[in-house]
Design a protein around this motif. Structure first.
Motif, PDB file in Angstrom:
ATOM      1  N   ILE A 141      17.839 -44.443 -18.700  1.00 25.76           N
ATOM      2  CA  ILE A 141      17.321 -43.590 -18.074  1.00 25.76           C
ATOM      3  C   ILE A 141      17.479 -43.923 -16.503  1.00 25.76           C
ATOM      4  O   ILE A 141      17.471 -43.078 -15.799  1.00 25.76           O
ATOM      5  CB  ILE A 141      15.832 -43.618 -18.392  1.00 25.76           C
ATOM      6  N   GLN A 142      17.370 -45.186 -16.199  1.00 25.89           N
ATOM      7  CA  GLN A 142      17.314 -45.460 -14.638  1.00 25.89           C
ATOM      8  C   GLN A 142      19.016 -45.143 -14.172  1.00 25.89           C
ATOM      9  O   GLN A 142      19.020 -45.006 -13.015  1.00 25.89           O
ATOM     10  CB  GLN A 142      17.296 -47.039 -14.778  1.00 25.89           C
ATOM     11  N   SER A 143      19.729 -45.241 -14.978  1.00 26.75           N
ATOM     12  CA  SER A 143      21.286 -45.010 -14.272  1.00 26.75           C
ATOM     13  C   SER A 143      21.294 -43.444 -13.930  1.00 26.75           C
ATOM     14  O   SER A 143      22.021 -43.137 -13.254  1.00 26.75           O
ATOM     15  CB  SER A 143      22.263 -45.219 -15.643  1.00 26.75           C
ATOM     16  N   HIS A 144      20.249 -42.576 -14.386  1.00 19.99           N
ATOM     17  CA  HIS A 144      20.399 -41.057 -14.212  1.00 19.99           C
ATOM     18  C   HIS A 144      19.383 -41.101 -13.082  1.00 19.99           C
ATOM     19  O   HIS A 144      19.591 -39.887 -12.001  1.00 19.99           O
ATOM     20  CB  HIS A 144      20.166 -40.496 -15.158  1.00 19.99           C
ATOM     21  N   LEU A 145      18.299 -41.695 -13.112  1.00 22.24           N
ATOM     22  CA  LEU A 145      17.297 -41.749 -11.917  1.00 22.24           C
ATOM     23  C   LEU A 145      16.264 -42.889 -11.739  1.00 22.24           C
ATOM     24  O   LEU A 145      15.727 -43.318 -12.787  1.00 22.24           O
ATOM     25  CB  LEU A 145      15.977 -40.773 -12.592  1.00 22.24           C
ATOM     26  N   PRO A 146      16.508 -43.280 -10.683  1.00 28.44           N
ATOM     27  CA  PRO A 146      15.933 -44.655 -10.403  1.00 28.44           C
ATOM     28  C   PRO A 146      14.339 -44.639 -10.565  1.00 28.44           C
ATOM     29  O   PRO A 146      13.914 -43.447  -9.814  1.00 28.44           O
ATOM     30  CB  PRO A 146      16.539 -45.126  -8.951  1.00 28.44           C
ATOM     31  N   LEU A 147      13.784 -45.350 -11.281  1.00 27.32           N
ATOM     32  CA  LEU A 147      12.379 -44.915 -11.532  1.00 27.32           C
ATOM     33  C   LEU A 147      11.261 -45.321 -10.424  1.00 27.32           C
ATOM     34  O   LEU A 147      10.072 -44.628 -10.277  1.00 27.32           O
ATOM     35  CB  LEU A 147      11.890 -45.525 -12.852  1.00 27.32           C
ATOM     36  N   ALA A 148      11.753 -46.224  -9.675  1.00 27.15           N
ATOM     37  CA  ALA A 148      10.398 -46.321  -8.604  1.00 27.15           C
ATOM     38  C   ALA A 148      10.260 -45.353  -7.777  1.00 27.15           C
ATOM     39  O   ALA A 148      10.875 -44.646  -7.236  1.00 27.15           O
ATOM     40  CB  ALA A 148      11.426 -47.716  -7.555  1.00 27.15           C
ATOM     41  N   GLY A 149       8.723 -45.206  -7.843  1.00 25.02           N
ATOM     42  CA  GLY A 149       8.246 -43.965  -6.890  1.00 25.02           C
ATOM     43  C   GLY A 149       8.067 -42.746  -7.593  1.00 25.02           C
ATOM     44  O   GLY A 149       7.429 -41.659  -6.942  1.00 25.02           O
ATOM     45  N   LYS A 150       8.775 -42.632  -8.866  1.00 21.85           N
ATOM     46  CA  LYS A 150       8.723 -41.178  -9.291  1.00 21.85           C
ATOM     47  C   LYS A 150       7.517 -41.115 -10.448  1.00 21.85           C
ATOM     48  O   LYS A 150       6.852 -42.104 -10.986  1.00 21.85           O
ATOM     49  CB  LYS A 150       9.981 -41.133 -10.181  1.00 21.85           C
ATOM     50  N   ARG A 151       7.087 -39.938 -10.712  1.00 24.74           N
ATOM     51  CA  ARG A 151       6.305 -39.487 -11.490  1.00 24.74           C
ATOM     52  C   ARG A 151       6.683 -39.177 -12.797  1.00 24.74           C
ATOM     53  O   ARG A 151       7.641 -38.197 -12.917  1.00 24.74           O
ATOM     54  CB  ARG A 151       5.158 -38.330 -11.102  1.00 24.74           C
ATOM     55  N   VAL A 152       6.485 -39.687 -13.887  1.00 25.52           N
ATOM     56  CA  VAL A 152       7.176 -39.958 -15.307  1.00 25.52           C
ATOM     57  C   VAL A 152       6.303 -39.519 -16.390  1.00 25.52           C
ATOM     58  O   VAL A 152       5.114 -40.262 -16.399  1.00 25.52           O
ATOM     59  CB  VAL A 152       7.938 -40.984 -15.408  1.00 25.52           C
ATOM     60  N   LEU A 153       6.585 -38.447 -17.123  1.00 25.63           N
ATOM     61  CA  LEU A 153       5.692 -38.284 -18.318  1.00 25.63           C
ATOM     62  C   LEU A 153       6.420 -39.027 -19.619  1.00 25.63           C
ATOM     63  O   LEU A 153       7.618 -38.523 -19.703  1.00 25.63           O
ATOM     64  CB  LEU A 153       5.479 -36.732 -18.472  1.00 25.63           C
ATOM     65  N   ASP A 154       5.716 -39.463 -20.375  1.00 23.81           N
ATOM     66  CA  ASP A 154       6.343 -40.096 -21.653  1.00 23.81           C
ATOM     67  C   ASP A 154       5.879 -39.270 -23.044  1.00 23.81           C
ATOM     68  O   ASP A 154       4.577 -39.665 -23.357  1.00 23.81           O
ATOM     69  CB  ASP A 154       6.325 -41.675 -21.837  1.00 23.81           C
ATOM     70  N   VAL A 155       6.166 -38.482 -23.637  1.00 24.91           N
ATOM     71  CA  VAL A 155       6.026 -37.455 -24.528  1.00 24.91           C
ATOM     72  C   VAL A 155       6.054 -38.333 -25.954  1.00 24.91           C
ATOM     73  O   VAL A 155       7.283 -38.766 -26.300  1.00 24.91           O
ATOM     74  CB  VAL A 155       6.633 -36.126 -24.555  1.00 24.91           C
ATOM     75  N   GLY A 156       4.892 -38.281 -26.697  1.00 22.18           N
ATOM     76  CA  GLY A 156       5.144 -38.905 -28.000  1.00 22.18           C
ATOM     77  C   GLY A 156       5.286 -40.524 -27.470  1.00 22.18           C
ATOM     78  O   GLY A 156       6.005 -41.341 -28.405  1.00 22.18           O
TER      79      GLY A 156
END
Length: 236
Positions: A44-59
């Motif tokens: 996931i991080q290789s496509h979108l560095p997660l720092a500062g992002k708003r992320v939804l984890d479904v299930g």
């Protein structure tokens, strides 16, 4: 699907609720999730560095992926319909003092109506093969992400090899998972998931397979999507 029906199988929810207290035990029935989580997170991080992002984890279940994404600096909301698993996730976040993670008992379809276009990324991992209508989940995930945002899926292919590996092998021979965890007819071919994604306005950017060696008890990512596989898709 009507407004009043929920896209969930009560038997599936009961199954995961029954095991909820064991979610954070890395030697429990959830050991495979603990083992593959670093692989999923890095991908996931290789496509979108997660720092500062708003992320939804479904299930999100007990929060294994949600927790790790929050620790990478994302603002994470985990959603599920299994109340006991969510309580475990919330308790773990408190005990581990995980920053920037919250959990809600809400369906992805209901949240899509409530907060469309609100997230930089949506993850839906090991979940589509447990719901009656996976297409509905894919459409809701697409509605929830911002234009240009990422939606990540992982699920299990449907073919004779996946039946042997994911059900006979994992559940009956190697005891990696509790018996009855998966139903073969709910497995989803990559072509089917790709069609759901296209219909939902998601472009398939990258596909990756995941393999397991029972002798070394090691998982790794590869180009082989014949059993477990992941999709990285992007909203137009």
């Amino acid at each position: 699907m009507t407004e009043t029906t929920v896209n969930a199988d009560p038997a599936e929810l009961a199954k995961f609720s029954e095991l909820a207290h064991r979610w954070w035990d890395p030697e429990s029935e959830f050991r495979p999730l603990h083992q593959i989580n670093p692989l999923r997170l890095e991908w996931i991080q290789s496509h979108l560095p997660l720092a500062g992002k708003r992320v939804l984890d479904v299930g999100c279940g007990g929060g294994i992926l949600s927790d790790s994404m929050a620790r990478k600096g994302a603002q994470v909301l985990g959603i599920d319909l299994a109340a006991k698993a969510l309580k475990v996730a919330q308790l773990h976040a408190l005990e581990a003092q995980t920053p920037n993670v919250a959990y809600r008992e809400v369906s992805v379809e209901a949240l899509a109506a409530e907060e469309p276009g609100s997230f930089d990324a949506v993850t839906c991992m090991e979940m589509l093969e447990h719901v009656p209508d996976p297409g509905s989940v894919v459409r809701a995930c697409s509605r929830l992400v911002k234009p240009g945002g990422w939606v990540f899926f992982s699920t299990i292919n449907r073919n004779p090899k996946s039946f042997v590996f994911a059900i006979v092998g994992a559940e009956y021979l190697l005891n990696l998972l509790p018996r009855g965890t998966h139903e073969y007819l709910k497995f989803i071919r990559p072509s089917e998931l790709a069609a759901h994604a296209r219909t939902a306005g998601l472009e398939l950017v990258h596909t990756r397979g995941m393999e397991y060696n029972p002798l070394t008890r090691r998982y790794w990512l590869s180009g082989d999507t014949s059993v477990n596989y992941m999709f990285a898709t992007q909203r137009a």
